[in-house]
Design an enzyme around this catalytic site. Structure first.
Site, PDB file in Angstrom:
ATOM      1  N   ASP A  23       1.177  -1.132  -0.255  1.00  0.00           N
ATOM      2  CA  ASP A  23       0.290  -0.251  -0.009  1.00  0.00           C
ATOM      3  C   ASP A  23       1.078   0.999   0.099  1.00  0.00           C
ATOM      4  OD1 ASP A  23      -3.207   0.995   0.303  1.00  0.00           O
ATOM      5  OD2 ASP A  23      -2.011   1.881   1.769  1.00  0.00           O
ATOM      6  N   TYR A  68      -1.974  11.743   2.140  1.00  0.00           N
ATOM      7  CA  TYR A  68      -3.146  11.420  -0.085  1.00  0.00           C
ATOM      8  C   TYR A  68      -3.014  12.260  -0.115  1.00  0.00           C
ATOM      9  CZ  TYR A  68      -4.641   6.590   1.173  1.00  0.00           C
ATOM     10  OH  TYR A  68      -5.149   5.449   0.477  1.00  0.00           O
ATOM     11  N   HIS A 124      -4.680  -7.180   0.126  1.00  0.00           N
ATOM     12  CA  HIS A 124      -4.500  -6.023   0.463  1.00  0.00           C
ATOM     13  C   HIS A 124      -4.186  -6.535   1.542  1.00  0.00           C
ATOM     14  CE1 HIS A 124      -3.167  -2.260  -1.321  1.00  0.00           C
ATOM     15  NE2 HIS A 124      -3.739  -1.769  -0.105  1.00  0.00           N
TER      16      HIS A 124
END
Length: 383
Positions: free
Chosen positions: A178, A308, A359
């Site tokens: 990630d 982000y 994930h």
């Protein structure tokens, strides 16, 4: 070394406030005959919150976490929390593992003993690692940045300082998934002299491939990726759009409501793991809640979401990576990268496709991932 031992202890006041908020949750209504397609299902979240209120024991989880060796180090005026566990073998290789969002350093909790002491888990002591698991700045027990600019590349520079200046390693290995995949790739690109190799479980969203016009030079796998990625972005990436543009607006609600925070995080664990829609197949309720608690008790949802924004607005381009790279791709993960693209942009020396896992590979299939990490770094140790 300027490392200081760190002991996790959440105050009674924070836990009492959490109980009050959980008992006074105001619930929205959910349309009849709907379940998860519009977001986290009401009945599932209510069940989780009921367990959180009445059965979940943070103090027991806290005691278990404190069995690991926690430290804090000051790097660029930020306090970085990390776990540092020494390997049990003749020549342990230092390995830094970087997590992502919406997980935490807990992503690697199950895999640490497999890597530091392989002999006790059916492996060879020569494959032992010194394992370092830092919390990203603004995540969990690391401090929250006061100024903008903390992106994957900046964190990679911080990790280089952590491993060399603070921990005293001249060379080391790195791995991540990630956001941790991005940090690890910038570490390899910007500090190749420090890395013997990097290991990844994903390459994130390959935006330049999505944006590229379909062309004859694209492989069929790349064209398929481009189509699947566009569909995924349209259906799944709403969280990313707001965290990349207006993270503070979202943070007001999720810093105030533990049920809201749980709903936001839970949805991603269900969607991105190899659970077939049943979270219980992959995670215990305590495991899910302890990860959520790391965000809640530290009030770091907003600062984690800021990564982000920074990665969208301030991240420099990434050059081809020449450091030896291993990729372990788990079947249930999202947007598996095209092999041709990976080979062009990274020095891939081991490519493995695993039959199960998603994930959150280190949480879902720790044994499979540990064996892949051992196998990838085994020939690199001798060089």
């Amino acid at each position: 070394m300027a490392l200081e031992r760190y002991h996790i202890h959440v105050t009674d006041e924070i836990l009492e406030d959490l109980q009050y908020r959980l008992h006074h949750t105001r619930w929205p209504e959910q349309l009849e005959h709907t379940h998860w397609e519009r977001g986290t299902a009401l009945s599932d979240l209510q069940s989780l919150v009921a367990y959180w209120k009445d059965h979940y024991d943070w103090r027991a989880q806290e005691a278990e976490l404190n069995r690991l060796k926690h430290y804090r180090a000051t790097i660029d005026d930020l306090e970085v929390h990390l776990i540092h566990e020494r390997g049990q073998g003749p020549d342990p290789l230092p390995l830094i593992l970087t997590h992502g969002w919406p997980d935490s350093f807990l992503r690697y909790r199950k895999i640490i003993p497999l890597l530091i002491d392989p002999a006790s888990h059916g492996g060879d002591p020569k494959d032992a690692f010194d394992v370092i698991v830092p919390s990203l700045p603004g995540f969990g027990f690391s401090s929250r940045p006061k100024q903008p600019g903390i992106n994957n590349a900046k964190v990679a520079d911080m990790w280089a300082q952590l491993m060399t200046r603070e921990l005293g390693y001249s060379q080391f290995a790195a791995a991540g998934g990630d956001m941790g995949s991005g940090v690890t790739r910038y570490l390899a690109a910007n500090h190749p002299e420090l890395l013997i190799g990097i290991h990844l479980t994903d390459i994130g969203i390959i935006r330049n491939l999505i944006a590229a016009p379909a062309a004859p030079v694209m492989t069929e796998e790349e064209r398929s990726y481009k189509e699947k990625a566009a569909e995924w972005m349209a259906d799944e990436a709403g969280y990313m759009s707001i965290q990349s543009t207006r993270p503070l607006t979202l943070a007001y609600g999720l810093s105030d409501s533990p049920a809201g925070l749980a709903g936001w995080i839970l949805e991603k664990f269900r969607a991105w793991s190899d659970c077939g829609g049943d979270l219980a197949l992959r995670f215990s309720t305590d495991e899910l809640l302890t990860n959520i608690m790391v965000y809640w008790v530290t009030n770091t949802f907003g600062s984690s979401a800021n990564m982000y924004y920074e990665n969208t607005h301030s991240l420099p381009p990434l050059s081809r990576i020449e450091v030896p790279t291993g990729l372990a791709l788990f079947k249930g993960d999202v947007l598996l990268p095209p092999q041709a693209w990976a080979m062009r942009n990274l020095n891939v020396t081991r490519w493995t496709e695993l039959p199960r896992g998603g994930h959150f590979a280190a949480m879902e299939e720790p044994e499979l991932l540990a064996e892949e990490i051992r196998a990838f770094f085994r020939p690199l140790r001798a060089k």
